[in-house]
Design an enzyme around this catalytic site. Structure first.
Site, PDB file in Angstrom:
ATOM      1  N   THR A  71       0.836  -1.205   0.000  1.00  0.00           N
ATOM      2  CA  THR A  71       0.000   0.000   0.000  1.00  0.00           C
ATOM      3  C   THR A  71       0.869   1.253   0.000  1.00  0.00           C
ATOM      4  O   THR A  71       0.652   2.177  -0.797  1.00  0.00           O
ATOM      5  CB  THR A  71      -0.943  -0.015   1.216  1.00  0.00           C
ATOM      6  OG1 THR A  71      -1.771  -1.184   1.115  1.00  0.00           O
ATOM      7  CG2 THR A  71      -1.806   1.227   1.284  1.00  0.00           C
ATOM      8  N   ASN A 150      -5.044  -9.614  -8.085  1.00  0.00           N
ATOM      9  CA  ASN A 150      -5.223 -10.305  -6.803  1.00  0.00           C
ATOM     10  C   ASN A 150      -6.525 -11.095  -6.714  1.00  0.00           C
ATOM     11  O   ASN A 150      -6.646 -11.996  -5.899  1.00  0.00           O
ATOM     12  CB  ASN A 150      -5.158  -9.294  -5.654  1.00  0.00           C
ATOM     13  CG  ASN A 150      -6.014  -8.080  -5.886  1.00  0.00           C
ATOM     14  OD1 ASN A 150      -5.830  -7.359  -6.856  1.00  0.00           O
ATOM     15  ND2 ASN A 150      -6.978  -7.866  -5.023  1.00  0.00           N
ATOM     16  N   GLN A 180       1.332  -9.283  -6.167  1.00  0.00           N
ATOM     17  CA  GLN A 180       0.923 -10.695  -6.255  1.00  0.00           C
ATOM     18  C   GLN A 180       1.858 -11.537  -7.119  1.00  0.00           C
ATOM     19  O   GLN A 180       1.757 -12.757  -7.115  1.00  0.00           O
ATOM     20  CB  GLN A 180      -0.513 -10.810  -6.794  1.00  0.00           C
ATOM     21  CG  GLN A 180      -1.578 -10.268  -5.857  1.00  0.00           C
ATOM     22  CD  GLN A 180      -1.777 -11.119  -4.606  1.00  0.00           C
ATOM     23  OE1 GLN A 180      -1.289 -12.241  -4.496  1.00  0.00           O
ATOM     24  NE2 GLN A 180      -2.495 -10.571  -3.635  1.00  0.00           N
ATOM     25  N   SER A 200       5.554  -6.685  -1.885  1.00  0.00           N
ATOM     26  CA  SER A 200       5.155  -6.726  -0.471  1.00  0.00           C
ATOM     27  C   SER A 200       5.608  -8.039   0.158  1.00  0.00           C
ATOM     28  O   SER A 200       5.428  -9.112  -0.421  1.00  0.00           O
ATOM     29  CB  SER A 200       3.634  -6.588  -0.383  1.00  0.00           C
ATOM     30  OG  SER A 200       3.205  -6.751   0.948  1.00  0.00           O
ATOM     31  N   HIS A 202       4.611  -9.759   2.942  1.00  0.00           N
ATOM     32  CA  HIS A 202       3.735 -10.773   3.558  1.00  0.00           C
ATOM     33  C   HIS A 202       3.024 -11.662   2.547  1.00  0.00           C
ATOM     34  O   HIS A 202       2.360 -12.626   2.926  1.00  0.00           O
ATOM     35  CB  HIS A 202       2.731 -10.123   4.525  1.00  0.00           C
ATOM     36  CG  HIS A 202       1.607  -9.378   3.897  1.00  0.00           C
ATOM     37  ND1 HIS A 202       0.346  -9.904   3.818  1.00  0.00           N
ATOM     38  CD2 HIS A 202       1.538  -8.156   3.332  1.00  0.00           C
ATOM     39  CE1 HIS A 202      -0.452  -9.021   3.233  1.00  0.00           C
ATOM     40  NE2 HIS A 202       0.251  -7.946   2.931  1.00  0.00           N
ATOM     41  N   THR A 239      12.809   5.718  11.079  1.00  0.00           N
ATOM     42  CA  THR A 239      13.788   4.717  11.508  1.00  0.00           C
ATOM     43  C   THR A 239      13.568   3.422  10.744  1.00  0.00           C
ATOM     44  O   THR A 239      12.435   2.954  10.624  1.00  0.00           O
ATOM     45  CB  THR A 239      13.669   4.479  13.031  1.00  0.00           C
ATOM     46  OG1 THR A 239      13.924   5.722  13.684  1.00  0.00           O
ATOM     47  CG2 THR A 239      14.659   3.419  13.510  1.00  0.00           C
ATOM     48  N   CYS A 325      -8.982  -8.439   0.440  1.00  0.00           N
ATOM     49  CA  CYS A 325      -8.641  -7.075   0.832  1.00  0.00           C
ATOM     50  C   CYS A 325      -9.872  -6.199   0.896  1.00  0.00           C
ATOM     51  O   CYS A 325      -9.903  -5.202   1.591  1.00  0.00           O
ATOM     52  CB  CYS A 325      -7.674  -6.461  -0.169  1.00  0.00           C
ATOM     53  SG  CYS A 325      -6.296  -7.521  -0.524  1.00  0.00           S
TER      54      CYS A 325
HETATM   55  N1  PMP Z   1      -1.602  -4.651  -4.408  1.00  0.00           N
HETATM   56  C1  PMP Z   1      -2.148  -5.870  -4.544  1.00  0.00           C
HETATM   57  C2  PMP Z   1      -2.372  -6.422  -5.911  1.00  0.00           C
HETATM   58  C3  PMP Z   1      -2.491  -6.617  -3.406  1.00  0.00           C
HETATM   59  O1  PMP Z   1      -3.032  -7.830  -3.558  1.00  0.00           O
HETATM   60  C4  PMP Z   1      -2.267  -6.061  -2.123  1.00  0.00           C
HETATM   61  C5  PMP Z   1      -2.626  -6.817  -0.855  1.00  0.00           C
HETATM   62  N2  PMP Z   1      -3.852  -7.430  -0.874  1.00  0.00           N
HETATM   63  C6  PMP Z   1      -1.682  -4.778  -2.034  1.00  0.00           C
HETATM   64  C7  PMP Z   1      -1.360  -4.119  -3.196  1.00  0.00           C
HETATM   65  C8  PMP Z   1      -1.409  -4.135  -0.714  1.00  0.00           C
HETATM   66  O2  PMP Z   1      -0.281  -4.715  -0.100  1.00  0.00           O
HETATM   67  P1  PMP Z   1      -0.047  -4.592   1.473  1.00  0.00           P
HETATM   68  O3  PMP Z   1      -1.007  -5.507   2.136  1.00  0.00           O
HETATM   69  O4  PMP Z   1       1.385  -5.016   1.664  1.00  0.00           O
HETATM   70  O5  PMP Z   1      -0.246  -3.162   1.845  1.00  0.00           O
END
Ligand code: PMP
Length: 383
Positions: A71, A150, A180, A200, A202, A239, A325
């Protein structure tokens, strides 16, 4: 038994990653900006993290900025590039299938006087790079196209798009949200003439709350979103999140190392799964041939996605309704609508998403559950 098939929402952290992070939290907890030994030790982790990305992807170290996740990377890329190019023009092109972390900052820019134009996608959820090219004007300052969607897994032809964008307007910056796809599907930023690329942690078995933005040489001049102590070449003050970044880099190293083998195994797993699941009456797989093997979007006529999701959950199988999301918001997915699905079909769509650790047995178990549940949920609805 728990079968987690919601890896596009987030993934389990690798144990090598969490072990490394615990060591940093408890022993090497310094601030990399500090001038003493403990600060230096912390700095070494950042240097090693940069080695992973520069070594594996041939990115220059100065072209990587660590952020708090996809994000923030998307917001920085879009708002930062728009402000940097403001005097040249205010025309931005995107697609109707972007994640809200792209579409919302673009709406913000629109409210501030930028013109946002969207290219179309076909029923497979894919843009036409030539059509995108035809929309580029001398005042087009930025194009943003995601790599892997996604919700459906559709893969956009971003490398081709990049070439055509630069042919039409070499000054135009190109942003790709690769949240993704990163670590799962190949994408060459240099070949695709990508100026800004989001990843990203995670989504690839690293910790939450950390990500990166890759910037081409020219894009390193974009305006930052964060102002403060001037860390990371002034592009992202604050930081530095040493445990998060070191964990992210470790996860990236592991996933990149095994990328091709995992891709091939998951491709076969998905192919087998899809060929069986479409045998269930009135079940359709969304997306066409250009699709990530890690994501399956299913429209199950006559069964609302939440009902199926919870019925699967009762059996220990975890999937999501459309896109995790946005599942807290009550709205019909713009991605599915752009692909031509009706509101009703979009509300009957679930997403299964695999990871490099998903086994053939888990996929078979999910298939058996769908085979059993779908007809009985339809009967239940008719009563
Ligand atoms: N872009 C896409 C295509 C995603 O699938 C996601 C997370 N669902 C994000 C951006 C946002 O990433 P984050 O959760 O690391 O903020």
């Amino acid at each position: 038994m728990e079968i987690y098939l919601d890896n596009a929402a987030t993934t389990k952290v690798e144990s090598a990653v969490s072990e490394l992070m615990v060591r940093i939290f408890t022993e090497d907890y310094g601030n990399p900006s500090s001038l003493h030994k403990i600060g230096y030790r912390a700095e070494q982790y950042i240097s090693e993290a940069l080695n992973v990305f520069s070594g594996r992807l041939k990115w220059k170290r100065k072209n990587v900025v660590f952020t708090s996740g996809g994000t923030e990377s998307n917001n920085t890329a879009l708002i930062g590039a728009a402000l940097f190019r403001e005097s040249r023009g205010k025309h931005i092109i995107t697609t109707p299938i972007e994640h809200p972390s792209v579409s919302e900052p673009l709406k913000f820019l629109e409210s501030r006087g930028w013109e946002i134009e969207k290219t179309a996608v076909n029923e497979e959820g894919i843009i036409d790079p030539e059509e995108l090219k035809s929309r580029i004007r001398p005042d087009t300052v930025l194009v943003s196209v995601m790599h892997v969607n996604n919700e459906t897994g559709s893969i956009q032809p971003v490398e081709e798009a990049g070439k055509l964008i630069k042919e039409a307007n070499p000054e135009c910056l190109f942003h790709v949200d690769d949240t993704q796809g990163f670590g799962k599907l190949p994408l060459d930023a240099a070949k695709g003439q990508i100026d800004l690329l989001t990843a990203s942690s995670h989504k690839l078995h690293g910790p939450k709350g950390v990500g990166l933005l890759y910037l081409s040489d020219i894009a390193t001049h974009i305006k930052p979103l964060m102002y403060g102590g001037g860390q990371q070449n002034g592009l992202r003050s604050g930081t530095i999140n040493v445990p998060g970044i070191a964990g992210f880099a470790k996860a990236a190293e592991l996933i990149l190392e095994g990328r091709e083998a995992s891709f091939e195994r998951i491709r076969r797993l998905r192919k087998d799964f899809v060929s069986e699941v479409v045998k269930i009456a009135d079940v359709k797989v969304n997306g066409g041939r250009s699709v990530s093997p890690y994501i399956v979007s299913l429209t199950v006529r006559g069964v609302r996605s939440e009902v199926l999701l919870h019925a699967l959950e009762d059996r220990g199988i975890y999937v999501s309704a459309g896109s995790a999301c946005s599942s807290h918001k009550k709205h019909v997915s713009p991605t599915l609508k752009a692909m031509g699905l009706s509101d009703g079909e979009a509300e009957e769509t679930i997403r299964l998403s695999f990871s490099r650790h998903t086994t053939e047995e888990e996929a078979a178990e999910a298939l058996a559950a769908l085979n059993e549940l779908i007809p009985s949920l339809r009967r239940f609805k008719r009563r």
